[in-house]
Scaffold this active site. Structure first.
Site, PDB file in Angstrom:
ATOM      1  N   ARG A 161     -10.694   2.645  -6.287  1.00 57.30           N
ATOM      2  CA  ARG A 161     -11.032   2.731  -4.873  1.00 57.30           C
ATOM      3  C   ARG A 161     -12.210   3.670  -4.625  1.00 57.30           C
ATOM      4  O   ARG A 161     -12.994   3.485  -3.724  1.00 57.30           O
ATOM      5  CB  ARG A 161      -9.766   3.242  -4.177  1.00 57.30           C
ATOM      6  CG  ARG A 161      -9.872   3.464  -2.751  1.00 57.30           C
ATOM      7  CD  ARG A 161      -8.692   4.326  -2.319  1.00 57.30           C
ATOM      8  NE  ARG A 161      -8.812   4.586  -0.920  1.00 57.30           N
ATOM      9  CZ  ARG A 161      -8.004   4.103   0.002  1.00 57.30           C
ATOM     10  NH1 ARG A 161      -6.972   3.369  -0.336  1.00 57.30           N
ATOM     11  NH2 ARG A 161      -8.180   4.370   1.256  1.00 57.30           N
ATOM     12  N   GLU A 205      -4.453  -5.132  -6.555  1.00 56.45           N
ATOM     13  CA  GLU A 205      -3.726  -3.877  -6.708  1.00 56.45           C
ATOM     14  C   GLU A 205      -3.029  -3.931  -8.066  1.00 56.45           C
ATOM     15  O   GLU A 205      -2.429  -4.950  -8.416  1.00 56.45           O
ATOM     16  CB  GLU A 205      -2.711  -3.756  -5.558  1.00 56.45           C
ATOM     17  CG  GLU A 205      -2.065  -2.417  -5.417  1.00 56.45           C
ATOM     18  CD  GLU A 205      -2.829  -1.410  -4.540  1.00 56.45           C
ATOM     19  OE1 GLU A 205      -3.970  -1.690  -4.117  1.00 56.45           O
ATOM     20  OE2 GLU A 205      -2.269  -0.331  -4.306  1.00 56.45           O
ATOM     21  N   PHE A 260      -5.925  -9.956  -4.457  1.00 52.37           N
ATOM     22  CA  PHE A 260      -5.874 -10.341  -3.041  1.00 52.37           C
ATOM     23  C   PHE A 260      -7.229 -10.672  -2.421  1.00 52.37           C
ATOM     24  O   PHE A 260      -7.283 -11.057  -1.253  1.00 52.37           O
ATOM     25  CB  PHE A 260      -5.126  -9.309  -2.199  1.00 52.37           C
ATOM     26  CG  PHE A 260      -5.644  -7.893  -2.259  1.00 52.37           C
ATOM     27  CD1 PHE A 260      -6.845  -7.554  -1.668  1.00 52.37           C
ATOM     28  CD2 PHE A 260      -4.898  -6.900  -2.892  1.00 52.37           C
ATOM     29  CE1 PHE A 260      -7.309  -6.251  -1.719  1.00 52.37           C
ATOM     30  CE2 PHE A 260      -5.352  -5.590  -2.942  1.00 52.37           C
ATOM     31  CZ  PHE A 260      -6.567  -5.272  -2.357  1.00 52.37           C
ATOM     32  N   ARG A 313      -5.771   0.488  -6.223  1.00 50.29           N
ATOM     33  CA  ARG A 313      -6.672  -0.600  -5.883  1.00 50.29           C
ATOM     34  C   ARG A 313      -7.662  -0.792  -7.019  1.00 50.29           C
ATOM     35  O   ARG A 313      -8.203   0.182  -7.537  1.00 50.29           O
ATOM     36  CB  ARG A 313      -7.423  -0.252  -4.618  1.00 50.29           C
ATOM     37  CG  ARG A 313      -8.356  -1.342  -4.174  1.00 50.29           C
ATOM     38  CD  ARG A 313      -8.414  -1.355  -2.712  1.00 50.29           C
ATOM     39  NE  ARG A 313      -9.211  -2.405  -2.164  1.00 50.29           N
ATOM     40  CZ  ARG A 313      -9.400  -2.522  -0.862  1.00 50.29           C
ATOM     41  NH1 ARG A 313      -8.870  -1.636  -0.041  1.00 50.29           N
ATOM     42  NH2 ARG A 313     -10.110  -3.507  -0.385  1.00 50.29           N
ATOM     43  N   LYS A 318      -2.339  -2.409   8.323  1.00 52.88           N
ATOM     44  CA  LYS A 318      -1.231  -2.182   7.387  1.00 52.88           C
ATOM     45  C   LYS A 318       0.050  -1.903   8.169  1.00 52.88           C
ATOM     46  O   LYS A 318       0.035  -1.188   9.166  1.00 52.88           O
ATOM     47  CB  LYS A 318      -1.551  -1.061   6.407  1.00 52.88           C
ATOM     48  CG  LYS A 318      -1.972   0.224   7.029  1.00 52.88           C
ATOM     49  CD  LYS A 318      -2.487   1.192   5.978  1.00 52.88           C
ATOM     50  CE  LYS A 318      -3.072   2.403   6.653  1.00 52.88           C
ATOM     51  NZ  LYS A 318      -3.859   3.246   5.785  1.00 52.88           N
ATOM     52  N   ARG A 374     -13.212   0.724   7.876  1.00 52.70           N
ATOM     53  CA  ARG A 374     -11.795   0.700   8.255  1.00 52.70           C
ATOM     54  C   ARG A 374     -11.715   0.079   9.641  1.00 52.70           C
ATOM     55  O   ARG A 374     -11.732   0.767  10.652  1.00 52.70           O
ATOM     56  CB  ARG A 374     -11.230   2.133   8.266  1.00 52.70           C
ATOM     57  CG  ARG A 374      -9.718   2.184   8.398  1.00 52.70           C
ATOM     58  CD  ARG A 374      -9.212   3.621   8.454  1.00 52.70           C
ATOM     59  NE  ARG A 374      -9.337   4.346   7.206  1.00 52.70           N
ATOM     60  CZ  ARG A 374      -8.566   4.174   6.142  1.00 52.70           C
ATOM     61  NH1 ARG A 374      -7.580   3.290   6.180  1.00 52.70           N
ATOM     62  NH2 ARG A 374      -8.765   4.883   5.058  1.00 52.70           N
ATOM     63  N   GLU A 393       0.186 -10.373   3.728  1.00 54.97           N
ATOM     64  CA  GLU A 393       0.288 -10.239   2.270  1.00 54.97           C
ATOM     65  C   GLU A 393       1.196  -9.053   1.965  1.00 54.97           C
ATOM     66  O   GLU A 393       1.237  -8.098   2.746  1.00 54.97           O
ATOM     67  CB  GLU A 393      -1.102  -9.941   1.672  1.00 54.97           C
ATOM     68  CG  GLU A 393      -2.123 -11.029   1.897  1.00 54.97           C
ATOM     69  CD  GLU A 393      -3.518 -10.585   1.439  1.00 54.97           C
ATOM     70  OE1 GLU A 393      -3.670  -9.459   0.935  1.00 54.97           O
ATOM     71  OE2 GLU A 393      -4.451 -11.379   1.614  1.00 54.97           O
ATOM     72  N   LYS A 420       2.111  -5.590   0.762  1.00 55.43           N
ATOM     73  CA  LYS A 420       1.320  -4.380   0.511  1.00 55.43           C
ATOM     74  C   LYS A 420       1.961  -3.665  -0.662  1.00 55.43           C
ATOM     75  O   LYS A 420       3.083  -3.166  -0.564  1.00 55.43           O
ATOM     76  CB  LYS A 420       1.276  -3.465   1.737  1.00 55.43           C
ATOM     77  CG  LYS A 420       0.404  -2.240   1.496  1.00 55.43           C
ATOM     78  CD  LYS A 420       0.220  -1.431   2.747  1.00 55.43           C
ATOM     79  CE  LYS A 420      -0.874  -0.394   2.604  1.00 55.43           C
ATOM     80  NZ  LYS A 420      -0.711   0.518   1.483  1.00 55.43           N
TER      81      LYS A 420
HETATM   82  P1  AMP Z   1      -3.745   2.883   2.640  1.00 57.51           P
HETATM   83  O1  AMP Z   1      -4.170   3.440   1.302  1.00 57.51           O
HETATM   84  O2  AMP Z   1      -2.404   3.310   3.075  1.00 57.51           O
HETATM   85  O3  AMP Z   1      -4.843   3.025   3.678  1.00 57.51           O
HETATM   86  O4  AMP Z   1      -3.617   1.311   2.459  1.00 57.51           O
HETATM   87  C1  AMP Z   1      -4.666   0.538   1.996  1.00 57.51           C
HETATM   88  C2  AMP Z   1      -4.491   0.270   0.527  1.00 57.51           C
HETATM   89  O5  AMP Z   1      -3.382  -0.585   0.312  1.00 57.51           O
HETATM   90  C3  AMP Z   1      -5.630  -0.468  -0.091  1.00 57.51           C
HETATM   91  O6  AMP Z   1      -6.698   0.379  -0.414  1.00 57.51           O
HETATM   92  C4  AMP Z   1      -5.001  -1.076  -1.320  1.00 57.51           C
HETATM   93  O7  AMP Z   1      -5.062  -0.160  -2.406  1.00 57.51           O
HETATM   94  C5  AMP Z   1      -3.544  -1.220  -0.949  1.00 57.51           C
HETATM   95  N1  AMP Z   1      -3.061  -2.595  -0.864  1.00 57.51           N
HETATM   96  C6  AMP Z   1      -1.884  -3.013  -1.326  1.00 57.51           C
HETATM   97  N2  AMP Z   1      -1.695  -4.306  -1.099  1.00 57.51           N
HETATM   98  C7  AMP Z   1      -2.812  -4.765  -0.474  1.00 57.51           C
HETATM   99  C8  AMP Z   1      -3.216  -6.028   0.032  1.00 57.51           C
HETATM  100  N3  AMP Z   1      -2.432  -7.104  -0.061  1.00 57.51           N
HETATM  101  N4  AMP Z   1      -4.434  -6.106   0.616  1.00 57.51           N
HETATM  102  C9  AMP Z   1      -5.230  -5.014   0.721  1.00 57.51           C
HETATM  103  N5  AMP Z   1      -4.893  -3.797   0.271  1.00 57.51           N
HETATM  104  C10 AMP Z   1      -3.690  -3.660  -0.321  1.00 57.51           C
END
Ligand code: AMP
Length: 563
Positions: A272, A302, A342, A257, A420, A414, A250, A252
């Protein structure tokens, strides 16, 4: 059963501080739980781990250290020298108070001794105090509490107020303690906690109703769940390998969030961190009411800021929406927000957290109606995945998420089911200063100021700072190298001659008011020390600017106004 004294909680805190063994801690906690009256259970459980209210609860104590100190200062007669000594010896506010009161208290605590439930109710009173004169009213409530507290009780009052428990009891150990005390499976306790987000309530149900009560645990509308989180994968090949080729990709998106709860016309949006952010996103709430097909649902997505053409704007812009409690009409128009969904956790009476990703996506597609879903692909090969990731980047997004097709939704975890993959850039920059580290990095120069040479003026301009990426041995080596290059000192920083070049990875270049260069790297970390490069060969400020501009080949941009 007579009311449990607050001293019991303080005593337990001391016992917990004296051990580092997980099982011993769990047994101590279970011992407390077995002794409590049921109504005492939720507050006692939360206060033991330094929480007064559950995470999703909007209430907060908002008590300053100054207020607590003023109250405590009236209770002791310690000389300024003794206070200073206590300040040096104590590791936190709670211990500082203990040192002062245990040795210098003017008079014994006022009777009667504090009850556990009574302390919790006093905290509720403090949280409910707001508006004009609330500082003085809060102080009066604190005065009553601390006036009746022994030195060790005062220590724990302060620790709860500042969420500074140092006994090492995490939520996880508390859950073990609850399972022991109630004689139920730890798995059921954890599950209920994921769904309710309140260890206090979980403990109560476990003790009062046992496994039967926990088995009935299901998620609730308008009670946000902790979001499922992702680990990082280095590249598409790794993602394919880890997920055995059974994955969806998907986009990102780099926004906020949102967890959307809907029941008919009632819509709430949670962040979040489980905060209610509906007031900042009234347009999103309206859209949900107007366009979502399912009458009852919990969906996740998001929210990103977009420009007039609908292209994603850098993350900074979205934050303007959240800075104020209520988004006023002007900000709504200025920072248009678009929602991309999502996941679906609940739709029309059915909980989906245990359903596999594919089933949740199908439910999401059916429930969403006219709301947009995040672009996705089920890639057959890593090459197809790469091409999709490239498209995501060219559409102005951060990268892609890889999700295991068969995976359940694990709130707050996690794990490896979501990975990611971010688009990463790199620059070679020059270290022009470094700050002395603290905590684990004490004694090392560890926060490096990263600069690029401005070819027009011949000066180095800072574009970011980082302490990430180096091993302990490298910190040590860098400290020696930089001290040998010392030019001057400024506060906690050592300014050095520009000699050391480091390769820096980052995700984005943002506008900055903090640095005179006007630019700041987001999520900078050092990937290697470039001993093979001279400072003059590092990237110039002009290159950094060029990269900054290039971002907008794919992203939208707002030039006027700033943030
Ligand atoms: P990070 O904050 O770098 O750990 O990345 C995770 C965050 O990416 C999630 O908490 C979401 O806010 C965001 N995110 C963006 N696109 C997506 C997606 N398609 N699925 C899940 N999370 C996503």
């Amino acid at each position: 059963m007579s009311a449990t004294p607050f001293a019991r909680l303080a005593e337990l805190g001391e016992q917990l501080e004296a051990t580092t063994k997980r099982t011993e801690m769990a047994e101590l906690l279970a011992g407390l739980l077995r002794d409590l009256a049921l109504e005492e259970v939720p507050p006692a459980v939360r206060m033991t781990i330094g929480q007064v209210f559950p995470e999703w609860d909007e209430r907060a104590l908002n008590v300053s250290w100054k207020a607590v100190k003023a109250v405590v200062d009236d209770l002791h007669a310690a000389s300024p020298a003794a206070q200073e000594a206590a300040g040096r010896q104590a590791v936190d506010g709670g211990e500082y108070i203990y040192l002062l009161l245990s040795e210098h208290r003017r008079q014994p605590p006022d009777p009667p001794a504090l009850g556990l439930l009574e302390v919790y109710q006093a905290f509720e009173g403090i949280a409910a105090t707001s508006g004009r004169g609330s500082v003085a009213r809060k102080e009066a409530l604190l005065r009553k509490l601390f006036g009746r507290a022994s030195a060790v009780e005062a220590k724990y009052l302060a620790k709860i107020i500042y969420q500074e428990m140092r006994h090492g009891v995490s939520e996880g150990i508390m859950l073990d303690g609850i399972a022991r005390a109630a004689g139920v499976k730890s798995r059921l306790v954890r599950r209920a906690n994921q769904l309710w987000g309140d260890v206090g309530e979980v403990a109560l149900v476990a003790l009062a109703q046992g496994e039967a009560g926990l088995k009935e645990a299901s998620l609730r509308l308008f009670r946000p769940l902790k979001p499922m989180l992702a680990q990082t994968a280095e590249g598409m090949a790794e993602a394919f390998e880890q997920l055995n080729g059974q994955l969806a990709l998907e986009y990102k998106l780099d926004g906020a969030r949102v967890q959307i709860h809907r029941q008919g016309d009632q819509v709430r949006i949670y962040s979040r961190n489980l905060a209610d952010v509906t007031a900042s996103l009234p347009d999103v709430a309206d859209e949900v009411r107007a366009r979502m097909r399912a009458g009852e649902a919990i969906l996740e997505g998001e929210a990103i800021a977009v420009d007039a053409q609908g292209r994603p704007l850098p993350f900074q812009h979205l934050m303007r929406r959240f800075r104020r409690k209520h988004a006023i009409a002007a900000t709504l128009a200025e920072v248009p927000v678009r929602l991309y969904l999502f996941d679906a956790l609940y739709v029309n009476g059915e909980s989906l957290v245990d359903a596999p990703y594919e089933a949740r996506w199908a439910a999401l597609a059916a429930a969403a109606g006219d709301l947009g879903l995040v672009p996705r692909l089920l890639p057959a090969t890593a090459e197809a995945g790469e091409a999709f990731a490239e498209t995501a980047y060219r559409d102005g997004h951060e990268g892609v998420m890889a999700k295991a097709l068969g995976s359940a939704y694990n709130p707050g975890v996690r794990g490896k089911a979501w990975l990611k993959l971010k688009h990463v850039h790199s620059l070679d920059l020059v270290v022009v200063a470094a700050e002395w580290g603290y905590g684990r990095r004490h004694g090392w120069l560890s926060n490096y100021h990263l600069a690029a040479l401005d070819a027009d003026t011949g000066e180095y301009r800072v574009v970011g700072k980082t302490f990430k990426g180096l091993t302990d041995a490298q910190f040590q080596e860098m400290t020696e190298r930089l001290l040998a290059l010392e030019r001057a000192r400024k506060g906690n920083a050592v300014l050095v001659q520009p000699r050391v070049v480091v390769e820096v990875l980052f995700n984005e270049i943002q506008d900055s008011r903090q640095y005179p260069s006007g630019l700041a790297l987001r999520f900078a970390r050092i990937s290697r020390i470039r001993d093979d490069k001279r400072a003059t060969e590092a990237d110039s400020l002009q290159t950094v600017r060029q990269l900054y501009e290039q971002q907008f080949r794919y992203k939208g941009q707002v030039r006027s106004g700033g943030s």
